[in-house]
Write an enzyme that holds these catalytic residues in place. Sequence first.
Site, PDB file in Angstrom:
ATOM      1  N   LYS A  78      32.496  33.107  54.003  1.00  0.00           N
ATOM      2  CA  LYS A  78      33.306  33.890  53.538  1.00  0.00           C
ATOM      3  C   LYS A  78      34.705  33.560  53.922  1.00  0.00           C
ATOM      4  CE  LYS A  78      34.078  38.200  52.751  1.00  0.00           C
ATOM      5  NZ  LYS A  78      33.801  40.223  52.554  1.00  0.00           N
ATOM      6  N   SER A 153      32.274  43.160  48.916  1.00  0.00           N
ATOM      7  CA  SER A 153      33.051  41.542  48.284  1.00  0.00           C
ATOM      8  C   SER A 153      32.749  40.545  48.913  1.00  0.00           C
ATOM      9  CB  SER A 153      34.625  42.266  49.433  1.00  0.00           C
ATOM     10  OG  SER A 153      34.290  42.285  50.519  1.00  0.00           O
ATOM     11  N   SER A 177      30.130  45.322  52.544  1.00  0.00           N
ATOM     12  CA  SER A 177      30.694  44.373  51.715  1.00  0.00           C
ATOM     13  C   SER A 177      28.991  42.999  51.586  1.00  0.00           C
ATOM     14  CB  SER A 177      31.987  43.947  51.868  1.00  0.00           C
ATOM     15  OG  SER A 177      33.097  44.404  51.138  1.00  0.00           O
TER      16      SER A 177
END
Lengths: 485, 95
Positions: A78, A153, A177
């Site tokens: 990420k 997310s 997330s």
Amino acid sequence: MQLTDLTIHQLHDLLREGKTSAQEVTRAFLDRIAATDERINAFITVCEQEALQQAADADARIKAGDGAPLTGIPLALKDIFVTEGLRTTCASRILDNFVPPYNGTAVAKLKEQGAVILGKLNMDEFAMGSSNENSAFGSVRNPWNPECVPGGSSGGSAACVAARQAVATLGTDTGGSIRQPAAHCGVVGLKPTYGRVSRYGVIAYASSLDQVGPVTRDVEDCALLLGAVAGYDPADSTSVDRPVPDYRTALKEGVKGLRVGLPKEYFIEGLDADVKQAVEQAIETLRELGAEPVEVSLPHTEYAVACYYLIATAEASSNLARYDGVRYGQRVDEGSGLIDMYMRSRAAGFGTEVKRRIMLGTYALSSGYYDAYYLKAQKVRTLIRQDFLDAFNKVDVILTPVAPTPAFRIGEKTADPLQMYLSDIFTIPVNLAGTCGMSLPCGLSQDGLPIGLQLIGQPFGEETLLRTAYAFEQASDWHLKQAPL
Amino acid sequence: MKITRAQVEHVAQLARLALTEPELDALTGDMDAILGYVEKLNELDTDHIVPTAHAVPMENAFRGDAAHASIGTEKALQNAPEDSDGCFLVPKVIE
């Protein structure tokens, strides 16, 4: 079977036996990214040359008999993990040109093992979102249906694994997330107990809730990757000094006699019928394996979303004060002084949702409102945490849906922030309680979208989560289903 | 109304955000709706509840008072929008 369909543990065996090379595997994933990412948009940055060099180094290491479990395994991160010499944007315009001068601890641990880093993954800006629509680099699309969101997310982290663009990825989870996108993309994701994994070098959103975790294709990989990044770190004073077990040895203990709590507040009206059916089927499977379902109550569940959106935004407003156009990031200076430079830089650099949360958090912390909002939320947080501790006096693990519905359509909830926030209703309480939770595939909806099963464990109960998940996975084949891409 | 347009402008100043008129309008509505929703917490009596700042109980962490290597000036400045003589450069503050 293609190389890109394999798990970490399968590839590790092939590499060790000399049946493939890290360079061949890395090339296969780079080709897969090139062939699919125009449709998925999971990557913000692909580092082809660096990855091939790391793969060559890994091959030399394996040949020398010095291979670790992750040596030569292509992973992706990420874009919230700072990576030395590799642009790190947090999916924000304000960090568009930021090249970190150091590696965060989780990244350093992967690199020490000789993992190959394919690139940096798309996400909601500063990890604020449930759909990946809040990225300055465009929405990520769900590999199961490009009209749908991948969740957020860590949407890029989940979509990447589902699209076979990397073997596994790291994400972060502040209110769901990791777990919610894992559920929406049909992969495995785990949010460890707060303090289990160092947050050093992870761009902060809400510091008392943020936690790093793996997104993988199966439960064994999840155990392996968690073990690789977990542990105390003097550079993160909130990491917990406690031995890291070998999570893989716990996997095969089975669930006979395991008490599985079913919180009645999670099986409510508004729960999608397909989700309900899939989760009930999973409960039945675990019962057949010898687990004992027990009804429990988490009475303050309905207050979790309100509590979260005060605490998380308050912490965010403080954490994001550092983006001031001085030390890094975008600067907009029109010559009218320091304060004006701050205000213009931040206004130009942050997206709509980030501004909304900074504003809400600033208000909740502001003079005259602190007690009514922030302090009140911290007290409710105590009640929510106590709910879980009470439930864990009666059961070993708690089982719930991950999200009330399968992945929703792109654009469906963007006009109404509150509706978007409510899609995290089943994942947020785990972060507030600071305990661990994971998501694993347990079905497909009638529209062919993945459905996730959430397991919640006691603080530092990751082994129980993993062995429950492993037993379920062995008795089902949902984790083998592939996105039609 | 939970929050007025004037309050939103004040908060934007506190948050150091130069927001446009349409942004201020939209945020007034959004924040009003969200603050209305979080009112829900007032259904709970929390008078005798201790607030939780961190879910895992922890004490202050001290390290030894010893010098450590750090990343150094050059690396620390490599992302600075403007720098000069080994320092971050900001717009003039004092006339």
